[in-house]
Design an enzyme around this catalytic site. Structure first.
Site, PDB file in Angstrom:
ATOM      1  N   ASN A  55       1.060   9.315   4.611  1.00 53.33           N
ATOM      2  CA  ASN A  55       1.353   7.879   4.662  1.00 53.33           C
ATOM      3  C   ASN A  55       2.570   7.622   3.782  1.00 53.33           C
ATOM      4  OD1 ASN A  55       1.371   5.103   4.522  1.00 53.33           O
ATOM      5  ND2 ASN A  55      -0.541   4.928   3.343  1.00 53.33           N
ATOM      6  N   TRP A  56       3.696   7.344   4.434  1.00 52.67           N
ATOM      7  CA  TRP A  56       4.941   7.168   3.667  1.00 52.67           C
ATOM      8  C   TRP A  56       5.051   5.777   3.046  1.00 52.67           C
ATOM      9  CZ3 TRP A  56       9.329   9.759   7.093  1.00 52.67           C
ATOM     10  CH2 TRP A  56       9.097  11.132   7.141  1.00 52.67           C
ATOM     11  N   LYS A  57       4.146   4.902   3.398  1.00 49.67           N
ATOM     12  CA  LYS A  57       4.164   3.515   2.892  1.00 49.67           C
ATOM     13  C   LYS A  57       5.556   2.897   3.105  1.00 49.67           C
ATOM     14  CE  LYS A  57       0.556   4.894  -0.223  1.00 49.67           C
ATOM     15  NZ  LYS A  57      -0.215   4.638  -1.415  1.00 49.67           N
ATOM     16  N   HIS A 105      -6.125   0.151   5.155  1.00 47.74           N
ATOM     17  CA  HIS A 105      -5.734   0.809   3.900  1.00 47.74           C
ATOM     18  C   HIS A 105      -6.001  -0.145   2.739  1.00 47.74           C
ATOM     19  CE1 HIS A 105      -3.233   2.622   0.796  1.00 47.74           C
ATOM     20  NE2 HIS A 105      -3.315   3.745   1.491  1.00 47.74           N
ATOM     21  N   GLU A 160      -4.322  -0.911   0.250  1.00 47.89           N
ATOM     22  CA  GLU A 160      -3.194  -1.792  -0.103  1.00 47.89           C
ATOM     23  C   GLU A 160      -3.142  -2.993   0.831  1.00 47.89           C
ATOM     24  OE1 GLU A 160      -0.198   1.262  -0.123  1.00 47.89           O
ATOM     25  OE2 GLU A 160      -1.134   2.120  -1.904  1.00 47.89           O
ATOM     26  N   GLU A 166     -11.125   6.676   0.636  1.00 49.82           N
ATOM     27  CA  GLU A 166     -10.068   6.562  -0.371  1.00 49.82           C
ATOM     28  C   GLU A 166     -10.538   5.677  -1.525  1.00 49.82           C
ATOM     29  OE1 GLU A 166      -6.024   7.605   1.312  1.00 49.82           O
ATOM     30  OE2 GLU A 166      -6.241   5.468   1.558  1.00 49.82           O
ATOM     31  N   GLY A 187      -2.537   6.636  -5.719  1.00 47.72           N
ATOM     32  CA  GLY A 187      -1.275   6.468  -6.424  1.00 47.72           C
ATOM     33  C   GLY A 187      -1.397   6.491  -7.929  1.00 47.72           C
ATOM     34  N   SER A 190      -4.466  10.588  -4.494  1.00 51.40           N
ATOM     35  CA  SER A 190      -3.794  11.558  -5.366  1.00 51.40           C
ATOM     36  C   SER A 190      -4.028  13.010  -4.954  1.00 51.40           C
ATOM     37  CB  SER A 190      -4.204  11.332  -6.830  1.00 51.40           C
ATOM     38  OG  SER A 190      -3.805  10.036  -7.252  1.00 51.40           O
TER      39      SER A 190
END
Ligand code: PEP
Length: 254
Positions: free
Chosen positions: A9-11, A95, A97, A167, A173, A213
């Site tokens: 996931n490159w965000k 997700h 976020e 997650e 992160g 992570s």
């Protein structure tokens, strides 16, 4: 045996040129991986050019989100059919976020999963507890709610190909991953819950990734767990060497 799936996931990272350079490196390094599903989820702006680069490759394309309506006056949104049109096969949904910064609810997650399945996209559905929920021993309750609400009104047929990513929010992160035992404990819980809601065969077939992570240094311990079927990787998917190493280290377990 469930096939391992490692997704990056490159965000909100990478320009088109940076993404293309990374794909060149990944393709060079990962071309001979056959027994692991490899998925990259770049920002929307990179989907078209990366899609062209990934034709006939063993690396599949995914998106980071979608909107549940098919088309219309929804400024800024992208639909499942548009993702399919650009060459996506997967889409991340729910997700943390999106849940925490953009107020995404389980009900919205449910609509998004429905839209993805309708367009034959494989949803990678994220669930996970915050640090305070874990500290208050609410982990299982939170996960149960996210799955019961998020997966509401799906048939066994609809659900059987989707992927779940466990997650823990406190591990995303932060550099602080869940231990293999902590992750396995929740993933077993998720599988048992799926067996209760659907049936044992469906639960045994659904792939559950761990995310939070994940790095080359910790993937081996995680992937050895019987209920961890891969990883959703954020930061470490932004560099050719770290993402490739994560995948290579999974080969003996594939
Ligand atoms: C993620 O974004 O889903 C994630 C797990 O990020 P990171 O690997 O950077 O913790």
């Amino acid at each position: 045996m469930r096939r391992l799936i490692i997704a990056g996931n490159w965000k909100m990272n990478k320009t088109i040129k940076e993404g293309e350079d990374l794909i060149v490196s990944f393709k060079r390094r990962l071309y001979n991986i056959e027994n692991i599903d490899i998925v990259l989820c770049p920002p929307y702006t990179l989907l078209s050019s990366l899609s062209d680069m990934l034709i006939s490759s063993n690396i599949k394309l995914g998106a980071q989100d979608l909107f549940w309506e098919n088309k219309g006056a929804y400024t800024g949104k992208i639909s499942a059919s548009q993702l399919k049109d650009v060459g996506c096969q997967y889409v991340i949904i729910g997700h943390s976020e999106r849940r925490h910064y953009f107020g995404e609810t389980d009900e919205m997650v449910n609509k998004k999963i429905k839209a993805a399945i309708k367009s034959a996209l494989v949803p990678i559905v994220c669930v996970g507890e915050t640090l305070s929920q874990r500290e208050q021993n609410q982990t299982f309750e939170v996960i149960k709610g996210q799955i019961q609400e998020g997966f509401k009104d799906f048939s066994q047929e609809e659900i059987k190909n989707l992927v779940i990513a466990y997650e823990p929010v406190w591990a995303i992160g932060t550099g602080r991953n869940a231990t293999a035992e902590q992750a396995e404990e929740v993933q077993v819980y998720i599988r048992n819950l799926l067996a209760e809601i659907y049936d044992k065969d469906i639960a045994q077939g659904i792939r559950i990734q761990y995310g939070g992570s994940v790095k080359p240094e910790n993937i081996e311990q995680l992937i050895q767990q019987p209920d961890i079927d891969g990883a959703l990787v954020g930061g470490a998917s932004l560099e050719a060497d770290s993402f490739s190493q994560i995948i290579e280290k999974c080969i003996p377990f594939s």
